[in-house]
Design an enzyme around this catalytic site. Structure first.
Site, PDB file in Angstrom:
ATOM      1  N   HIS A 211       2.007  11.627   4.841  1.00 26.06           N
ATOM      2  CA  HIS A 211       2.323  12.871   4.584  1.00 26.06           C
ATOM      3  C   HIS A 211       1.666  13.595   3.333  1.00 26.06           C
ATOM      4  O   HIS A 211       1.420  14.700   3.463  1.00 26.06           O
ATOM      5  CB  HIS A 211       3.932  12.497   4.010  1.00 26.06           C
ATOM      6  CG  HIS A 211       4.785  13.744   3.482  1.00 26.06           C
ATOM      7  ND1 HIS A 211       5.538  14.374   4.330  1.00 26.06           N
ATOM      8  CD2 HIS A 211       4.653  14.406   2.407  1.00 26.06           C
ATOM      9  CE1 HIS A 211       6.229  15.325   3.906  1.00 26.06           C
ATOM     10  NE2 HIS A 211       5.564  15.534   2.594  1.00 26.06           N
ATOM     11  N   GLU A 212       1.600  12.903   2.200  1.00 22.46           N
ATOM     12  CA  GLU A 212       0.738  13.552   0.989  1.00 22.46           C
ATOM     13  C   GLU A 212      -0.632  13.687   1.493  1.00 22.46           C
ATOM     14  O   GLU A 212      -1.390  14.880   1.044  1.00 22.46           O
ATOM     15  CB  GLU A 212       0.717  12.635  -0.256  1.00 22.46           C
ATOM     16  CG  GLU A 212       2.220  12.137  -0.634  1.00 22.46           C
ATOM     17  CD  GLU A 212       2.881  13.428  -0.784  1.00 22.46           C
ATOM     18  OE1 GLU A 212       2.254  14.508  -1.197  1.00 22.46           O
ATOM     19  OE2 GLU A 212       4.251  13.171  -0.600  1.00 22.46           O
ATOM     20  N   HIS A 215      -0.750  17.190   3.021  1.00 25.40           N
ATOM     21  CA  HIS A 215      -0.950  18.111   1.968  1.00 25.40           C
ATOM     22  C   HIS A 215      -2.242  18.295   1.313  1.00 25.40           C
ATOM     23  O   HIS A 215      -2.796  19.362   1.162  1.00 25.40           O
ATOM     24  CB  HIS A 215       0.213  17.770   0.695  1.00 25.40           C
ATOM     25  CG  HIS A 215       1.582  17.966   1.048  1.00 25.40           C
ATOM     26  ND1 HIS A 215       1.987  19.172   1.538  1.00 25.40           N
ATOM     27  CD2 HIS A 215       2.603  17.185   1.172  1.00 25.40           C
ATOM     28  CE1 HIS A 215       3.407  19.082   1.343  1.00 25.40           C
ATOM     29  NE2 HIS A 215       3.856  17.908   1.082  1.00 25.40           N
ATOM     30  N   GLU A 241       4.483  22.055   3.982  1.00 26.35           N
ATOM     31  CA  GLU A 241       5.208  21.138   4.513  1.00 26.35           C
ATOM     32  C   GLU A 241       4.919  20.720   5.836  1.00 26.35           C
ATOM     33  O   GLU A 241       4.907  19.624   6.433  1.00 26.35           O
ATOM     34  CB  GLU A 241       6.693  21.077   4.040  1.00 26.35           C
ATOM     35  CG  GLU A 241       7.515  20.180   4.615  1.00 26.35           C
ATOM     36  CD  GLU A 241       7.508  19.062   3.420  1.00 26.35           C
ATOM     37  OE1 GLU A 241       7.918  17.840   3.667  1.00 26.35           O
ATOM     38  OE2 GLU A 241       6.602  19.268   2.541  1.00 26.35           O
TER      39      GLU A 241
END
Length: 447
Positions: A211-212, A215, A241
């Site tokens: 997830h990170e 980003h 997101e």
């Protein structure tokens, strides 16, 4: 940010016709600089200072209230925060009599509450129906597989390798440990990811890292020559997101992804996974079951957590819901969406830090991100061909480069709604996300 000289310069540029071509870089720069300047200058200094003071103290009160699950301890601070955010909305201004618009605009520039509701309402209705069908299925993945012993050092090495393979550059980034995963940095060439490791919970650190890394890939894909200007900044929190959720869920929880990574996972965690069949593991990491905590929610139920907050935020700002009534209304709404009632406020309305920090208007960006991601991913499939076959072979660069070219490099040149239509050829809709969820989970749960 609020210097009168800055306002004079913007007015001069606008008067000189620098933005005559609406598709030019100059037009986008002026539009976004004006947006930011107007928001900043409409807020009285005294209000900005009071919001800062109150939210600092409010967050401390929230920490203690959550520990003891005592909403009454947090209530006076929530009342102050809501009052101040109403004042902020009035100072900024809004059209159509919807004060929530002014707060939403801080995180999703140009978005309107009515437009968000228009896509959230059908999504919510169809999600509730899908969750009910899944709950009625006799299929129950063995999630105990994921709580066996996964040594932290092996998790770290495995997570870093996966993040590197999907396209995050560790030449200009790193992975560290934090209480809650996040992505930060100090400018081009410096992107820092964090995660948290639990020896007996594999998904937390691994999917948190993916997830990170999503980003981070966005940050590393921004136009460096535009650093410090709106064109070198991300479009919105929802678009940001979309990138993290795409890599975490649409890629990282896909069957094709694990066709590439499950063999290495069995080698890295032979004690936990050595005798586990592929389909058992794949089902476990895609388990769906309603739960109380948003950040622990699965891919299907997660958006319902967001819609509950979106609904209650609007009511708080409009004055239709008094802060003192929040726990009861939260529990009633939660029961309607999830068929569960939180046992206490720590697992209910006290679970998130956002309201104590004054971040009202932030929550919708999470669900918008999931919808943006699905619509972008569908466009990528059309442009790039068989993504599943590519992932199964460990080929993630085509998708990463497509995202760089079509989304990341533009910065804030396009507002989120315009970017979605430009990339996918259609306005934002809940249908691509629901199509993905139905296709995946009807197969998994034999519906």
């Amino acid at each position: 940010a609020t210097s009168p000289r800055r306002g004079q310069l913007l007015t001069a540029l606008e008067g000189e016709g620098a933005a005559a071509d609406p598709s030019s870089d100059e037009a986008a720069l002026l539009r976004e600089a004006r947006h930011d300047y107007d928001r900043a200058t409409r807020l009285p200094r005294s209000l900005v200072e009071e919001i800062s003071r109150v939210t600092t103290l409010s967050q401390q009160a929230w920490v203690e209230a959550r520990k003891t699950s005592r909403f009454s301890q947090f209530l006076p601070w929530l009342e102050k925060v809501v009052s101040l955010k109403r004042q902020e909305a009035e100072a900024i201004g809004y059209d159509g009599g919807v004060p929530y618009d002014a707060l939403l605009d801080a995180y999703e520039p140009g978005a309107k509450t009515a437009d968000v509701s228009a896509v959230f309402t059908p999504l919510r209705n169809e999600l509730v129906e899908l969750v009910s069908r899944i709950q009625g299925s006799s299929v129950r993945p063995d999630i105990d597989i994921l709580t066996r012993r996964y040594p932290v050092d092996a998790q770290r090495e495995f997570s870093i390798d996966a993040a590197r393979q999907i396209g995050f550059s560790f030449d200009e980034g790193r992975l560290d440990i934090a209480a809650h995963p996040f992505c930060s940095g100090f400018g081009p060439g410096d992107c820092r990811l964090t995660t948290r490791f639990d020896e007996h919970h594999f998904p937390g650190a691994f999917f948190g890292t993916l997830h990170e890394a999503g980003h981070g890939i966005y940050e590393q894909g921004l136009d460096r020559e535009q650093y410090g200007t709106p064109l070198g900044d991300s479009t919105s929190l929802g678009i940001h997101e979309s990138q993290s959720r795409m890599w975490e869920n649409l890629v990282g929880r896909s069957r094709a992804f694990w066709q590439r990574f499950y063999g290495p996972a069995q080698q890295a965690f032979s004690e936990a996974l050595g005798e586990v069949e592929f389909d058992e593991f794949y089902s476990a990491v895609n388990d769906v079951r309603p739960s109380f905590i948003r950040v622990e929610a699965d891919e299907v139920t997660y958006n319902l957590h967001i819609m509950l907050r979106f609904e209650l935020e609007q009511a708080l700002v409009a004055g239709d819901l008094q802060p003192a009534d929040l726990p009861g209304v939260w529990n009633e709404t939660f029961a309607r969406y999830f068929d569960l009632t939180p046992p206490d406020d720590a697992q209910g309305c006290l679970q998130d830090i956002h309201w104590s920090a004054g971040l009202i208007g932030y929550f919708p960006t999470y669900a918008l991100g999931n919808m943006y991601a699905s619509q972008f991913f569908g466009a990528a499939r059309i442009a790039l061909g068989d993504l599943d076959a590519q992932f199964a072979e460990g080929e993630f660069q085509p998708l990463k480069q497509w995202l760089n070219e079509n989304i990341h490099r533009h910065g804030r040149r396009y507002r989120a709604a315009d970017l979605v239509k430009r990339v996918s050829g259609a306005d934002l809709s809940h249908q691509p996300l629901m199509s993905h969820l139905r296709g995946k989970f009807e197969e998994l749960y034999r519906l």
